[in-house]
Design an enzyme around this catalytic site. Structure first.
Site, PDB file in Angstrom:
ATOM      1  N   SER A   1       0.829  -1.211   0.000  1.00  0.00           N
ATOM      2  CA  SER A   1       0.000   0.000   0.000  1.00  0.00           C
ATOM      3  C   SER A   1       0.861   1.257   0.000  1.00  0.00           C
ATOM      4  CB  SER A   1      -0.936   0.005   1.209  1.00  0.00           C
ATOM      5  OG  SER A   1      -1.907  -1.019   1.092  1.00  0.00           O
TER       6      SER A   1
ATOM      7  N   ALA B   1     -11.276   3.035  -1.247  1.00  0.00           N
ATOM      8  CA  ALA B   1     -11.108   2.029  -0.191  1.00  0.00           C
ATOM      9  C   ALA B   1     -12.233   1.010  -0.319  1.00  0.00           C
ATOM     10  CB  ALA B   1     -11.140   2.697   1.178  1.00  0.00           C
ATOM     11  N   THR B   2     -11.874  -0.216  -0.659  1.00  0.00           N
ATOM     12  CA  THR B   2     -12.886  -1.253  -0.874  1.00  0.00           C
ATOM     13  C   THR B   2     -13.243  -1.981   0.415  1.00  0.00           C
ATOM     14  OG1 THR B   2     -11.146  -2.835  -1.431  1.00  0.00           O
ATOM     15  CG2 THR B   2     -12.163  -1.624  -3.252  1.00  0.00           C
TER      16      THR B   2
ATOM     17  N   HIS C   1      -4.009   4.445   7.471  1.00  0.00           N
ATOM     18  CA  HIS C   1      -3.953   4.679   6.024  1.00  0.00           C
ATOM     19  C   HIS C   1      -4.311   6.124   5.705  1.00  0.00           C
ATOM     20  CE1 HIS C   1      -3.532   0.780   3.711  1.00  0.00           C
ATOM     21  NE2 HIS C   1      -3.464   0.375   4.959  1.00  0.00           N
TER      22      HIS C   1
ATOM     23  N   ASP D   1      -7.489   0.269  -3.292  1.00  0.00           N
ATOM     24  CA  ASP D   1      -6.864  -0.553  -2.253  1.00  0.00           C
ATOM     25  C   ASP D   1      -7.979  -1.210  -1.439  1.00  0.00           C
ATOM     26  OD1 ASP D   1      -5.145  -1.720  -0.480  1.00  0.00           O
ATOM     27  OD2 ASP D   1      -4.184   0.142   0.182  1.00  0.00           O
TER      28      ASP D   1
END
Length: 413
Positions: A235, A252-253, A270, A314
């Site tokens: 990442s 963002a999944t 993050h 990501d």
């Protein structure tokens, strides 16, 4: 306008005296760098550093024709001795212009750290921007169009390059030269790989360049897939590849999980390391985003086309988890009676959207095929489907990277 880089290093140079780190240990030959100093047409010197006269001699230049010496940042330590014959160094006030007798025009550019940047215009209209170490422009561009060359701290302040791109001061033809390179930068070829990923390059001390002369700017990939195991640094690598670009949409999944404090801490970490200018979308509906459609915020369901805005997804493994949830893939009977076909149709749609997208794209996915074989049929199903998804996604990307122990290995591109 000829630019000679008498030095390209951080203020304390590379290697740093007495430092045993890997970057300093490997900084030999062309990788050794004196403090950054620029000589323009033999007449204008930007930043007076120790050994400037010797550096000029090594580069086949002389300082005898220098008519103006300008400083860009505060110099720590003892004062640098001014070589005989050079004018006393000075600094131009922010926003002020200085016209030199040889045809150069110098405009001081305000920056967001102590110091001054300089825009230098040549006799034939070519323009160069030089920023001091750790600096980004403090204000908006004056709208004069892109510079032919920009010289700045690319790795230390990628957001500076993003700002310049956002206001049109840097475009695809601008030659971006990285300077102020110190021991915090990666050693060897990794330095050049990271710079090329953001459209920049580094050159050895003593290199002379013609501002405005055509140079093959590093070709930026439109699509990149970053693979890696847990905590491999994948990442971070993906974020680094877009840090020098404006208006990035971070997709963002994973979403949020009620009551899961450990997951919330991961999400927070993050967010905190991403540039403040990035936007975030928490969604698994990737196809419209790849097509350049985003909610514009003016009303429910309304969208706008944003084909140039980069996407960072990501990650694909969480997207796959969501897709398998929706088609009932975890149940053996459902999987056999249409779940498999439904999942593959979704993957087909995603892969087709990746192939057709015009947006710069960096996607992250887990590489799970090298570990222990899962003990359950559902676990093995997920592993197999993720392997297939990664392979198909990678086939549509110009660059594919595998990150191991924080080190990015290029599989393609």
């Amino acid at each position: 306008m000829e630019l000679t880089l008498l030095g390209t290093g951080a203020p304390d140079g590379l290697p740093r005296p007495g430092c045993p780190c890997a970057s300093c240990a490997g900084a030999t030959g062309d990788a050794a760098r004196a403090a950054t100093a620029l000589l323009l047409d033999g007449a204008l010197l930007l930043d007076l550093t120790p050994g400037a006269a010797f550096a000029a001699a090594r580069a086949g230049q002389s300082l005898t024709g220098v008519r103006q010496v300008l400083l860009t940042h505060p110099h720590e330590g003892p004062a640098v001795e001014v070589p005989t014959g050079l004018p006393q160094p000075g600094r131009v006030a922010d926003g002020r212009e200085l016209a030199l007798l040889d045809g150069h025009r110098v405009r001081a550019v305000a920056v967001d750290v102590p110091g001054t940047g300089y825009e230098i215009g040549g006799p034939y209209g070519e323009r160069l921007l030089y920023l001091p170490p750790g600096a980004a422009p403090a204000g908006a561009s004056e709208g004069k169009g892109p510079y032919e060359m920009v010289v700045l701290d690319v790795l230390g302040r990628p957001d500076a390059l993003a700002r310049l791109r956002a206001n049109g001061a840097v475009d695809a033809a601008t030659d971006v030269i990285a300077v102020h390179i110190g021991h915090d930068t990666p050693p060897g070829e990794e330095l050049h790989r990271r710079l090329a990923a953001v459209g920049a390059r580094a050159v050895p001390d003593g290199t002379s360049l013609l501002v405005g002369e055509y140079h093959a700017v590093p070709d930026l990939p439109r699509r990149t897939l970053v693979l890696g195991g847990a905590r491999s640094g994948k990442s971070v690598e993906a974020e680094r590849r877009l840090a020098a670009f404006p208006d990035v949409l971070y997709v963002a999944t994973g979403g949020l999980r009620d009551g899961d404090t450990e997951w919330a801490a991961r999400v927070t970490a993050h967010r905190e390391r991403r540039p403040a200018s990035w936007r975030t979308a928490e969604t698994c509906d990737l196809v419209p985003l790849l097509a350049g459609e985003e909610e514009d915020g003016d009303g429910p369901g309304e969208t706008e086309k944003t084909a140039a805005s980069p996407l960072l997804i990501d990650c694909l493994s969480l997207w796959l988890t969501h897709a398998m949830d929706e088609v009932g893939a975890w149940d053996d009977e459902t999987w056999a009676n249409g779940g498999e076909r439904a999942l593959h149709a979704r993957v087909d749609e995603l892969v087709a959207a990746v192939r057709a997208t015009r947006r710069p794209l960096v996607a992250v996915s887990n590489e799970v095929g090298s570990g222990v074989v899962p003990a359950t049929p559902a676990g093995r199903r997920f592993r197999d489907e993720l392997g297939r998804l990664n392979a198909r996604f990678a086939a549509e990307c110009e660059h594919v990277l595998l990150v191991v122990a924080g080190q990015a290995l290029a599989l393609r591109g």
